[in-house]
Design an enzyme around this catalytic site. Sequence first.
Site, PDB file in Angstrom:
ATOM      1  N   ASN A   1       0.863  -1.176   0.000  1.00 46.66           N
ATOM      2  CA  ASN A   1       0.000   0.000   0.000  1.00 46.66           C
ATOM      3  C   ASN A   1       0.904   1.232   0.000  1.00 46.66           C
ATOM      4  O   ASN A   1       1.483   1.572   1.023  1.00 46.66           O
ATOM      5  CB  ASN A   1      -0.897  -0.015   1.246  1.00 46.66           C
ATOM      6  CG  ASN A   1      -1.746   1.249   1.347  1.00 46.66           C
ATOM      7  OD1 ASN A   1      -1.797   2.051   0.418  1.00 46.66           O
ATOM      8  ND2 ASN A   1      -2.411   1.427   2.474  1.00 46.66           N
TER       9      ASN A   1
ATOM     10  N   HIS B   1      -9.492   1.295   5.034  1.00 51.39           N
ATOM     11  CA  HIS B   1      -8.209   1.532   5.711  1.00 51.39           C
ATOM     12  C   HIS B   1      -8.418   2.511   6.870  1.00 51.39           C
ATOM     13  O   HIS B   1      -9.220   3.448   6.754  1.00 51.39           O
ATOM     14  CB  HIS B   1      -7.188   2.088   4.708  1.00 51.39           C
ATOM     15  CG  HIS B   1      -5.794   2.052   5.257  1.00 51.39           C
ATOM     16  ND1 HIS B   1      -5.319   2.979   6.153  1.00 51.39           N
ATOM     17  CD2 HIS B   1      -4.785   1.154   5.078  1.00 51.39           C
ATOM     18  CE1 HIS B   1      -4.074   2.666   6.482  1.00 51.39           C
ATOM     19  NE2 HIS B   1      -3.720   1.564   5.849  1.00 51.39           N
TER      20      HIS B   1
ATOM     21  N   LYS C   1       0.070   4.255  -0.321  1.00 50.83           N
ATOM     22  CA  LYS C   1      -0.585   5.446   0.240  1.00 50.83           C
ATOM     23  C   LYS C   1      -0.360   6.641  -0.709  1.00 50.83           C
ATOM     24  O   LYS C   1      -0.298   6.452  -1.921  1.00 50.83           O
ATOM     25  CB  LYS C   1      -0.082   5.712   1.654  1.00 50.83           C
ATOM     26  CG  LYS C   1      -0.192   4.444   2.526  1.00 50.83           C
ATOM     27  CD  LYS C   1       0.017   4.659   3.989  1.00 50.83           C
ATOM     28  CE  LYS C   1      -0.132   3.329   4.718  1.00 50.83           C
ATOM     29  NZ  LYS C   1      -0.046   3.441   6.155  1.00 50.83           N
TER      30      LYS C   1
ATOM     31  N   SER D   1       3.791  -1.649  10.310  1.00 55.14           N
ATOM     32  CA  SER D   1       5.245  -1.703  10.508  1.00 55.14           C
ATOM     33  C   SER D   1       5.863  -3.057  10.161  1.00 55.14           C
ATOM     34  O   SER D   1       6.767  -3.539  10.847  1.00 55.14           O
ATOM     35  CB  SER D   1       5.610  -1.294  11.941  1.00 55.14           C
ATOM     36  OG  SER D   1       5.235   0.054  12.178  1.00 55.14           O
TER      37      SER D   1
ATOM     38  N   GLU E   1      -6.780   4.922   7.864  1.00 55.72           N
ATOM     39  CA  GLU E   1      -6.563   6.332   7.522  1.00 55.72           C
ATOM     40  C   GLU E   1      -7.806   6.930   6.878  1.00 55.72           C
ATOM     41  O   GLU E   1      -8.105   8.107   7.063  1.00 55.72           O
ATOM     42  CB  GLU E   1      -5.326   6.454   6.607  1.00 55.72           C
ATOM     43  CG  GLU E   1      -4.045   6.244   7.404  1.00 55.72           C
ATOM     44  CD  GLU E   1      -2.901   5.638   6.624  1.00 55.72           C
ATOM     45  OE1 GLU E   1      -2.925   5.637   5.384  1.00 55.72           O
ATOM     46  OE2 GLU E   1      -1.958   5.143   7.290  1.00 55.72           O
TER      47      GLU E   1
ATOM     48  N   GLY F   1       2.869   2.773  10.679  1.00 52.30           N
ATOM     49  CA  GLY F   1       3.819   3.868  10.487  1.00 52.30           C
ATOM     50  C   GLY F   1       4.561   4.273  11.752  1.00 52.30           C
ATOM     51  O   GLY F   1       5.201   5.318  11.793  1.00 52.30           O
TER      52      GLY F   1
ATOM     53  N   GLU G   1      -5.065  -4.445  10.807  1.00 44.60           N
ATOM     54  CA  GLU G   1      -4.039  -3.416  10.952  1.00 44.60           C
ATOM     55  C   GLU G   1      -4.288  -2.636  12.240  1.00 44.60           C
ATOM     56  O   GLU G   1      -5.080  -1.687  12.251  1.00 44.60           O
ATOM     57  CB  GLU G   1      -4.076  -2.455   9.757  1.00 44.60           C
ATOM     58  CG  GLU G   1      -3.796  -3.112   8.423  1.00 44.60           C
ATOM     59  CD  GLU G   1      -3.215  -2.128   7.420  1.00 44.60           C
ATOM     60  OE1 GLU G   1      -2.162  -2.425   6.858  1.00 44.60           O
ATOM     61  OE2 GLU G   1      -3.818  -1.047   7.210  1.00 44.60           O
TER      62      GLU G   1
END
Length: 242
Positions: free
Chosen positions: A4, A90, A6, A204, A92, A165, A159
């Site tokens: 991904n 996701h 992003k 990560s 985000e 991240g 996730e």
Amino acid sequence: MAANWKMNKTVAETQAFLNEFIPVVRDVKDVEIVIAPPFTSLHTASAILKNTDIKLSAQDVFYEDKGAFTGEVSPAMLSDIGCKYVIIGHSERRQYFKETDEIVNRKIKASLKHNLNVIFCIGESLQEREAGKTFEVLNRELTEGLKDVPAEGWVAAYEPIWAIGTGRTATPEQAQEAHKYIREKLSSLYGMAAQEIRILYGGSVTPDNIESLMRCNDVDGTLVGGASLKVDSFAKIVKYKK
Ligand code: 13P
């Protein structure tokens, strides 16, 4: 193994990555490789990936087929340019763009209708984990997100938001505990078919921790952010067995 990217990489950077990456993973036969560039690179990536086994994914989609929805992209449009997958839900998108479980559910159903495979993301925040609500959150996201969704055409991606991240990967024990819970919930929804549903881990993931994560019983693959932006590190993740 899914990358991904992003909001990273221009068209030129996408071309450079893929032209270097394709020969490096040409000998990989037993791992499904998926790459999700930003919308602007999808068309170019599709042409480059055409004669390879690497599948193209979008990072999001809208649930309507067409119409007055400024800025949105439909499942039919993604299929049309060669996408085989789309990432939906996701964290985000849930966090910054206020996507609800209901929106996620509509996007999943619309994508399956157009034969797009879905990477359906779920996961708890640090606050929720510390309050002992991890399973409650996963249960809600799975129940609501999968309403009227059949057992085929999608994979789940766990996730934990606190691991995205941050460099703070879930331990194999934490990952397995959550994946086992997800598998049990899927069994309650789909019976035996749940054994065939792949559950990816994301957060990560690096070449250093891939092996220990993949050793977990219910971890069937990974969804990689930061470490997928470099050919060397994503290739190492894809080839973790060697
Ligand atoms: P990182 O690998 O950068 O933690 O991102 C994970 C992720 O969000 C993939 O979708």
